[in-house]
Design a protein around this motif. Structure first.
Motif, PDB file in Angstrom:
ATOM      1  N   SER A  48      17.445  28.100 -10.749  1.00 22.00           N
ATOM      2  CA  SER A  48      17.194  26.672 -10.870  1.00 22.00           C
ATOM      3  C   SER A  48      16.868  26.122  -9.490  1.00 22.00           C
ATOM      4  N   ASP A  49      16.350  24.891  -9.422  1.00 27.00           N
ATOM      5  CA  ASP A  49      16.064  24.288  -8.115  1.00 27.00           C
ATOM      6  C   ASP A  49      17.333  24.155  -7.283  1.00 27.00           C
ATOM      7  N   PHE A  50      18.462  23.858  -7.943  1.00 29.15           N
ATOM      8  CA  PHE A  50      19.714  23.724  -7.209  1.00 29.15           C
ATOM      9  C   PHE A  50      20.125  25.057  -6.582  1.00 29.15           C
ATOM     10  N   ARG A  51      20.094  26.150  -7.358  1.00 24.52           N
ATOM     11  CA  ARG A  51      20.505  27.459  -6.837  1.00 24.52           C
ATOM     12  C   ARG A  51      19.524  27.960  -5.780  1.00 24.52           C
ATOM     13  N   ALA A  52      18.230  27.678  -5.964  1.00 24.25           N
ATOM     14  CA  ALA A  52      17.260  28.067  -4.944  1.00 24.25           C
ATOM     15  C   ALA A  52      17.516  27.307  -3.648  1.00 24.25           C
ATOM     16  N   GLY A  53      17.960  26.052  -3.780  1.00 21.89           N
ATOM     17  CA  GLY A  53      18.275  25.247  -2.600  1.00 21.89           C
ATOM     18  C   GLY A  53      19.455  25.769  -1.808  1.00 21.89           C
ATOM     19  N   LEU A  54      20.228  26.708  -2.387  1.00 15.88           N
ATOM     20  CA  LEU A  54      21.351  27.290  -1.663  1.00 15.88           C
ATOM     21  C   LEU A  54      20.881  28.120  -0.464  1.00 15.88           C
ATOM     22  N   VAL A  55      19.590  28.477  -0.438  1.00 13.46           N
ATOM     23  CA  VAL A  55      19.034  29.123   0.755  1.00 13.46           C
ATOM     24  C   VAL A  55      19.286  28.241   1.971  1.00 13.46           C
ATOM     25  N   GLN A  56      18.952  26.954   1.848  1.00 11.11           N
ATOM     26  CA  GLN A  56      19.168  26.039   2.965  1.00 11.11           C
ATOM     27  C   GLN A  56      20.645  25.732   3.159  1.00 11.11           C
ATOM     28  N   SER A  57      21.419  25.733   2.085  1.00  9.49           N
ATOM     29  CA  SER A  57      22.856  25.469   2.210  1.00  9.49           C
ATOM     30  C   SER A  57      23.520  26.551   3.034  1.00  9.49           C
ATOM     31  N   ALA A  58      23.225  27.823   2.735  1.00  8.10           N
ATOM     32  CA  ALA A  58      23.800  28.928   3.500  1.00  8.10           C
ATOM     33  C   ALA A  58      23.330  28.881   4.947  1.00  8.10           C
ATOM     34  N   PHE A  59      22.062  28.542   5.127  1.00  8.45           N
ATOM     35  CA  PHE A  59      21.474  28.525   6.464  1.00  8.45           C
ATOM     36  C   PHE A  59      22.111  27.451   7.342  1.00  8.45           C
ATOM     37  N   TYR A  60      22.150  26.236   6.823  1.00  6.15           N
ATOM     38  CA  TYR A  60      22.646  25.143   7.658  1.00  6.15           C
ATOM     39  C   TYR A  60      24.167  25.078   7.704  1.00  6.15           C
ATOM     40  N   LEU A  61      24.823  25.756   6.784  1.00  5.63           N
ATOM     41  CA  LEU A  61      26.271  25.908   6.904  1.00  5.63           C
ATOM     42  C   LEU A  61      26.598  26.731   8.147  1.00  5.63           C
ATOM     43  N   GLY A  62      25.750  27.711   8.447  1.00 13.47           N
ATOM     44  CA  GLY A  62      25.927  28.496   9.668  1.00 13.47           C
ATOM     45  C   GLY A  62      25.856  27.628  10.903  1.00 13.47           C
ATOM     46  N   TYR A  63      24.895  26.709  10.933  1.00 14.07           N
ATOM     47  CA  TYR A  63      24.797  25.764  12.046  1.00 14.07           C
ATOM     48  C   TYR A  63      26.093  24.958  12.185  1.00 14.07           C
ATOM     49  N   PHE A  64      26.571  24.443  11.065  1.00 15.92           N
ATOM     50  CA  PHE A  64      27.737  23.563  11.089  1.00 15.92           C
ATOM     51  C   PHE A  64      28.983  24.291  11.595  1.00 15.92           C
ATOM     52  N   LEU A  65      29.223  25.487  11.084  1.00 20.27           N
ATOM     53  CA  LEU A  65      30.451  26.210  11.425  1.00 20.27           C
ATOM     54  C   LEU A  65      30.415  26.834  12.816  1.00 20.27           C
ATOM     55  N   VAL A  66      29.227  27.157  13.305  1.00 20.12           N
ATOM     56  CA  VAL A  66      29.122  27.922  14.550  1.00 20.12           C
ATOM     57  C   VAL A  66      28.756  27.055  15.752  1.00 20.12           C
ATOM     58  N   ALA A  67      28.256  25.841  15.517  1.00 19.58           N
ATOM     59  CA  ALA A  67      27.799  25.017  16.644  1.00 19.58           C
ATOM     60  C   ALA A  67      28.904  24.767  17.663  1.00 19.58           C
ATOM     61  N   MET A  68      30.110  24.406  17.207  1.00 23.23           N
ATOM     62  CA  MET A  68      31.188  24.135  18.149  1.00 23.23           C
ATOM     63  C   MET A  68      31.645  25.399  18.886  1.00 23.23           C
ATOM     64  N   PRO A  69      31.870  26.524  18.187  1.00 21.55           N
ATOM     65  CA  PRO A  69      32.157  27.762  18.930  1.00 21.55           C
ATOM     66  C   PRO A  69      31.039  28.117  19.899  1.00 21.55           C
ATOM     67  N   ALA A  70      29.794  27.831  19.522  1.00 17.53           N
ATOM     68  CA  ALA A  70      28.679  28.115  20.424  1.00 17.53           C
ATOM     69  C   ALA A  70      28.779  27.253  21.681  1.00 17.53           C
ATOM     70  N   GLY A  71      29.155  25.981  21.497  1.00 16.35           N
ATOM     71  CA  GLY A  71      29.316  25.101  22.651  1.00 16.35           C
ATOM     72  C   GLY A  71      30.423  25.569  23.578  1.00 16.35           C
ATOM     73  N   ILE A  72      31.545  26.017  22.989  1.00 14.42           N
ATOM     74  CA  ILE A  72      32.657  26.540  23.795  1.00 14.42           C
ATOM     75  C   ILE A  72      32.232  27.803  24.534  1.00 14.42           C
ATOM     76  N   TYR A  73      31.532  28.681  23.823  1.00 16.27           N
ATOM     77  CA  TYR A  73      31.040  29.921  24.427  1.00 16.27           C
ATOM     78  C   TYR A  73      30.095  29.611  25.589  1.00 16.27           C
TER      79      TYR A  73
END
Length: 428
Positions: A48-73
């Motif tokens: 479905s369009d919603f499940r296909a949109g999970l491509v971007q959800s998985a992708f940008y979830l990585g940005y959200f979770l890793v941005a702060m550790p990246a800043g600390i690093y």
């Protein structure tokens, strides 16, 4: 090759800048290959369009979770180390596409995209603030817009790779699929899934080679200054940023802008196919490519306009135009609506770097580094709003889903208006 007439010191300064600018190209390609993957996975996995949109959800979830550790690093080990680590993650995620395709596992594809995004979070967290520090404060916004102008080149390359090396040009209707034998249908799905293997293998190898090149290049040591101060006072810096209404406004504006940009690009191919029946995914991709060309032209044009017009005023004007364009796409579905979405990319061009630069404008080095990580975290808007658009499309239509970016551009307009008002009050 050394530059003619350049001193050894100038060459050492020039090469790191070229390598940093190249990162904008590399993550542009990764970002917009997702727009191809949404259409490809929808076809290969019957989503479905919603499940296909999970491509971007998985992708940008990585940005959200890793941005702060990246800043600390980055604050602990410096810009160069953060860039190399980010490229390593990017390359690893691209290589994971091979086993994901071999096993035809959608979940493994989503994990690979998460790893790629984690690497890009390192790259964006380090590259964006670095560019703002490469010259006078007064021209920081224009400088970042110019550096970001190379990002659409990567985006266009990503779409062309997807269009010519991933899309097969064979789109089966539901009736055609139902008429096929089970064996033929299974073979068709497997072929569409395996189409991503070689392009991502090549991308992974190129990215890892680029990481080696950066390891072998000497970078200015000054970029890692104040590290100990930032680490020791991180809590106080964070409290100051989160207590600043103007910075919070920048975070909200960036969240909604990224959601609008990702949503428009992610569903351009689907919009064209849904509102112009009979259009293949390969042909529909031409509209997305045209939009990215407009985006690139807009970056250079916006940078030039900022010589004569304050960035915040340009942001207001561009946000207003995009509200009108996306609403036009809602109420005039079809070829004219598709052209409106293509044009929309021109006016999106200056938004990300301008909001980013306004968010860190006038801040200390400590606040700039931590603020950069927080602003990169807001890229989660690409996951949230793209999924929301998919849900709206499933319940109504793809044209109606464009209401989501229209509302998002309204948030950007509100941010720009408030910053303009504060600037006028400060002058009075």
């Amino acid at each position: 090759m050394p530059l003619a007439g350049a001193t050894e010191t100038e060459q050492r300064s020039w090469l790191p800048l070229v390598l940093i600018v190249s990162l904008f190209f590399l993550w542009g390609g990764a970002n917009n290959l997702n727009d191809v993957l949404i259409a490809q996975f929808k076809k290969a996995f019957v989503l479905s369009d919603f499940r296909a949109g999970l491509v971007q959800s998985a992708f940008y979830l990585g940005y959200f979770l890793v941005a702060m550790p990246a800043g600390i690093y980055m604050r602990r080990f410096g810009y160069k180390s953060a860039v190399v680590f980010g490229l390593a993650l990017y390359g690893l995620g691209a290589l994971l596409f091979w086993p994901a395709a071999a096993s035809a596992t959608y979940g493994l594809f989503l994990f690979a995209l998460f790893v790629i995004a984690s690497g890009l979070a390192f790259l964006e967290t380090s590259a964006n603030p670095f560019v703002t520090l490469l010259g006078p404060r007064e021209t920081a916004t224009r400088r970042l817009n110019l550096a970001q102008a190379f990002n659409p080149l990567g985006s266009i390359a990503g779409i062309l790779i997807g269009q010519h090396f991933i899309f097969s040009g064979i789109d089966r209707s539901s009736a055609q699929l139902a008429a096929m034998s089970v064996a033929d249908r299974t073979a068709y799905y497997a072929s569409e899934t395996r189409a991503v293997q070689w392009p991502y293998l090549v991308i992974g190898i190129v990215v890892l080679c680029w990481a080696v090149l950066i390891v072998l290049t000497r970078f200015p040591k000054a970029t890692a200054s104040h590290t100990d101060t930032v680490l020791a006072g991180g809590g106080g810096v964070l409290r100051r940023l989160l207590g600043d209404r103007r910075f919070i406004g920048a975070m909200f504006a960036q969240f909604f802008y990224v959601g609008a940009q990702v949503g428009v690009w992610s569903y351009t191919i689907r919009y064209v196919q849904a509102t112009m029946p009979g259009t293949t995914s390969r042909d529909a991709a031409n509209f997305l490519t045209a939009g990215l060309v407009c985006f690139m032209v807009g970056r250079f044009a916006g940078t030039a306009l900022m010589k004569y017009l304050a960035p915040v005023r340009l942001l207001m004007a561009f946000a207003t135009v995009n509200i009108a364009l996306t609403l036009f796409a809602v109420f005039q579905p079809g070829v004219h609506g598709a052209y409106a979405l293509v044009t929309c990319s021109f006016f999106m061009s200056v938004m990300y770097p301008t909001v980013f630069a306004l968010g860190v404008e006038g801040r200390s080095d400590d606040e700039r580094k931590l603020g950069s990580a927080l602003l990169v975290m807001t890229i989660i808007g690409g996951a949230v709003l793209t999924a929301l658009m998919g849900a709206v499309s499933d319940q109504s239509s793809m044209a109606h889903a464009m209401i989501v970016p229209a509302c998002s551009f309204a948030v950007v307009l509100l941010f720009a208006w408030q910053r303009r008002r504060h600037a006028l009050e400060g002058d009075s």
